[in-house]
Design a protein around this motif. Structure first.
Motif, PDB file in Angstrom:
ATOM      1  N   MET A  83       5.951 -11.576  -7.731  1.00  0.00           N
ATOM      2  CA  MET A  83       5.070 -10.447  -8.620  1.00  0.00           C
ATOM      3  C   MET A  83       3.959 -10.975  -8.481  1.00  0.00           C
ATOM      4  N   TYR A  84       4.886 -13.043  -9.256  1.00  0.00           N
ATOM      5  CA  TYR A  84       3.612 -13.197  -9.931  1.00  0.00           C
ATOM      6  C   TYR A  84       2.174 -13.825  -8.681  1.00  0.00           C
ATOM      7  N   TRP A  85       2.969 -14.499  -7.285  1.00  0.00           N
ATOM      8  CA  TRP A  85       2.400 -14.691  -5.904  1.00  0.00           C
ATOM      9  C   TRP A  85       1.969 -13.315  -5.508  1.00  0.00           C
ATOM     10  N   ILE A  86       2.095 -12.208  -5.507  1.00  0.00           N
ATOM     11  CA  ILE A  86       1.542 -11.265  -5.101  1.00  0.00           C
ATOM     12  C   ILE A  86      -0.253 -11.046  -6.097  1.00  0.00           C
ATOM     13  N   GLY A  87       0.284 -10.728  -7.038  1.00  0.00           N
ATOM     14  CA  GLY A  87      -1.011 -10.428  -7.938  1.00  0.00           C
ATOM     15  C   GLY A  87      -1.703 -12.189  -7.655  1.00  0.00           C
ATOM     16  N   TYR A  88      -1.409 -12.704  -7.990  1.00  0.00           N
ATOM     17  CA  TYR A  88      -3.000 -14.328  -7.482  1.00  0.00           C
ATOM     18  C   TYR A  88      -3.011 -13.977  -6.302  1.00  0.00           C
ATOM     19  N   THR A  89      -2.400 -13.577  -5.426  1.00  0.00           N
ATOM     20  CA  THR A  89      -2.693 -13.984  -3.699  1.00  0.00           C
ATOM     21  C   THR A  89      -3.942 -12.504  -3.666  1.00  0.00           C
ATOM     22  N   TYR A  90      -3.459 -11.398  -3.966  1.00  0.00           N
ATOM     23  CA  TYR A  90      -4.264 -10.433  -4.318  1.00  0.00           C
ATOM     24  C   TYR A  90      -5.922 -10.517  -4.744  1.00  0.00           C
ATOM     25  N   ARG A  91      -5.867 -10.913  -5.985  1.00  0.00           N
ATOM     26  CA  ARG A  91      -7.220 -11.574  -6.362  1.00  0.00           C
ATOM     27  C   ARG A  91      -7.746 -12.798  -5.848  1.00  0.00           C
ATOM     28  N   TYR A  92      -7.462 -14.112  -5.287  1.00  0.00           N
ATOM     29  CA  TYR A  92      -7.936 -14.656  -4.271  1.00  0.00           C
ATOM     30  C   TYR A  92      -8.025 -14.501  -3.372  1.00  0.00           C
ATOM     31  N   TRP A  93      -7.501 -13.555  -2.468  1.00  0.00           N
ATOM     32  CA  TRP A  93      -8.078 -12.392  -1.324  1.00  0.00           C
ATOM     33  C   TRP A  93      -9.055 -12.004  -1.369  1.00  0.00           C
ATOM     34  N   ALA A 110       2.921  -3.661  -0.663  1.00  0.00           N
ATOM     35  CA  ALA A 110       3.603  -4.255  -1.460  1.00  0.00           C
ATOM     36  C   ALA A 110       4.411  -4.918  -0.393  1.00  0.00           C
ATOM     37  N   ASP A 111       5.433  -3.877  -0.116  1.00  0.00           N
ATOM     38  CA  ASP A 111       6.148  -4.350   1.420  1.00  0.00           C
ATOM     39  C   ASP A 111       5.939  -5.306   2.024  1.00  0.00           C
ATOM     40  N   THR A 112       4.911  -5.186   2.477  1.00  0.00           N
ATOM     41  CA  THR A 112       4.453  -6.455   3.273  1.00  0.00           C
ATOM     42  C   THR A 112       4.375  -7.797   2.811  1.00  0.00           C
ATOM     43  N   MET A 113       4.128  -7.787   1.424  1.00  0.00           N
ATOM     44  CA  MET A 113       3.817  -9.278   0.490  1.00  0.00           C
ATOM     45  C   MET A 113       5.284  -9.880   0.300  1.00  0.00           C
ATOM     46  N   ASN A 114       6.009  -8.554   0.076  1.00  0.00           N
ATOM     47  CA  ASN A 114       7.327  -8.611  -0.423  1.00  0.00           C
ATOM     48  C   ASN A 114       7.956  -9.935   0.741  1.00  0.00           C
ATOM     49  N   GLU A 115       7.928  -8.733   1.793  1.00  0.00           N
ATOM     50  CA  GLU A 115       8.931  -9.144   3.251  1.00  0.00           C
ATOM     51  C   GLU A 115       8.248 -10.373   3.466  1.00  0.00           C
ATOM     52  N   CYS A 116       7.143 -11.325   3.490  1.00  0.00           N
ATOM     53  CA  CYS A 116       6.583 -12.186   3.939  1.00  0.00           C
ATOM     54  C   CYS A 116       6.323 -13.714   2.563  1.00  0.00           C
ATOM     55  N   TRP A 117       6.612 -13.091   1.581  1.00  0.00           N
ATOM     56  CA  TRP A 117       6.665 -14.163   0.154  1.00  0.00           C
ATOM     57  C   TRP A 117       7.580 -15.355   0.747  1.00  0.00           C
ATOM     58  N   LEU A 118       9.073 -14.798   0.995  1.00  0.00           N
ATOM     59  CA  LEU A 118       9.242 -16.635   0.910  1.00  0.00           C
ATOM     60  C   LEU A 118       8.532 -17.258   2.132  1.00  0.00           C
ATOM     61  N   GLY A 119       7.776 -16.802   3.704  1.00  0.00           N
ATOM     62  CA  GLY A 119       7.307 -17.681   4.738  1.00  0.00           C
ATOM     63  C   GLY A 119       6.110 -17.842   4.024  1.00  0.00           C
ATOM     64  N   PHE A 120       5.801 -17.490   3.180  1.00  0.00           N
ATOM     65  CA  PHE A 120       4.337 -17.999   2.527  1.00  0.00           C
ATOM     66  C   PHE A 120       3.356 -18.290   1.481  1.00  0.00           C
ATOM     67  N   HIS A 121       4.493 -18.259   0.975  1.00  0.00           N
ATOM     68  CA  HIS A 121       4.438 -18.049  -0.967  1.00  0.00           C
ATOM     69  C   HIS A 121       3.905 -19.895  -0.504  1.00  0.00           C
ATOM     70  N   THR A 122       5.083 -21.360   0.229  1.00  0.00           N
ATOM     71  CA  THR A 122       4.137 -22.337   0.934  1.00  0.00           C
ATOM     72  C   THR A 122       3.062 -23.296   1.035  1.00  0.00           C
ATOM     73  N   LEU A 123       2.473 -21.848   1.335  1.00  0.00           N
ATOM     74  CA  LEU A 123       1.302 -22.169   2.230  1.00  0.00           C
ATOM     75  C   LEU A 123      -0.110 -22.515   1.562  1.00  0.00           C
ATOM     76  N   ASP A 124      -1.175 -22.845   1.632  1.00  0.00           N
ATOM     77  CA  ASP A 124      -2.656 -22.439   0.949  1.00  0.00           C
ATOM     78  C   ASP A 124      -2.385 -21.111   1.123  1.00  0.00           C
ATOM     79  N   VAL A 125      -3.146 -20.580   0.186  1.00  0.00           N
ATOM     80  CA  VAL A 125      -3.613 -19.574  -0.022  1.00  0.00           C
ATOM     81  C   VAL A 125      -4.114 -18.989   0.824  1.00  0.00           C
TER      82      VAL A 125
END
Length: 143
Positions: A83-93, A110-125
């Protein structure tokens, strides 16, 4: 990496904490995210300056709840880190591309963001955002 002002980074953090707070308050995560990203509340945060940007996540959540005539309680939940990553990433976006929250949500719901979190949360935003946009383009090409 785009140079962001301290204020923009703080607003990304506030939105991340807002999404965490929605989870802590027992709201259905995908429904909250959809309601928020398509709301006037999110549009106010997209503005160059709006008083709501500095109101804090508790007040923003109250404003959204009132705007949508009650956020959906219970249902699907995502982990707090997601949830934190999704909120942060959307605003950064929004700051990265100047796209409105409503348009960002159409690209990565929301589904896409949740599914992608595992692979994307460690990437540069910015890299995560570029990858999410590419996934959307590829899905559009398939259809």
């Amino acid at each position: 990496m785009t140079k962001f002002t301290l204020e923009k980074r703080q607003l990304c953090d506030i939105q991340g904490r807002l999404f965490e707070l929605a989870l802590k308050n027992g709201y259905d995560c995908p429904a909250f995210i959809k309601d928020f990203m398509n709301s006037q509340t999110a549009s106010a945060l997209d503005d160059t300056y709006d008083r709501l940007q500095w109101a804090g996540e508790e007040y923003i959540l109250e404003e959204l709840d009132e705007e949508v005539n009650g956020l959906k309680k219970e249902g699907i939940t995502y982990p707090v880190e997601v949830m934190y990553w999704i909120g942060y990433t959307y605003r950064y976006w929004h700051y990265y591309t100047k796209e409105a929250s409503r348009e960002i949500y159409k690209t990565a719901n929301a589904d896409t963001m949740n599914e992608c979190w595992l692979g994307f949360h460690t990437l540069d935003v910015e890299m995560a955002i570029d990858n999410l946009k590419e996934i959307y383009r590829q899905n559009c090409d398939i259809v």
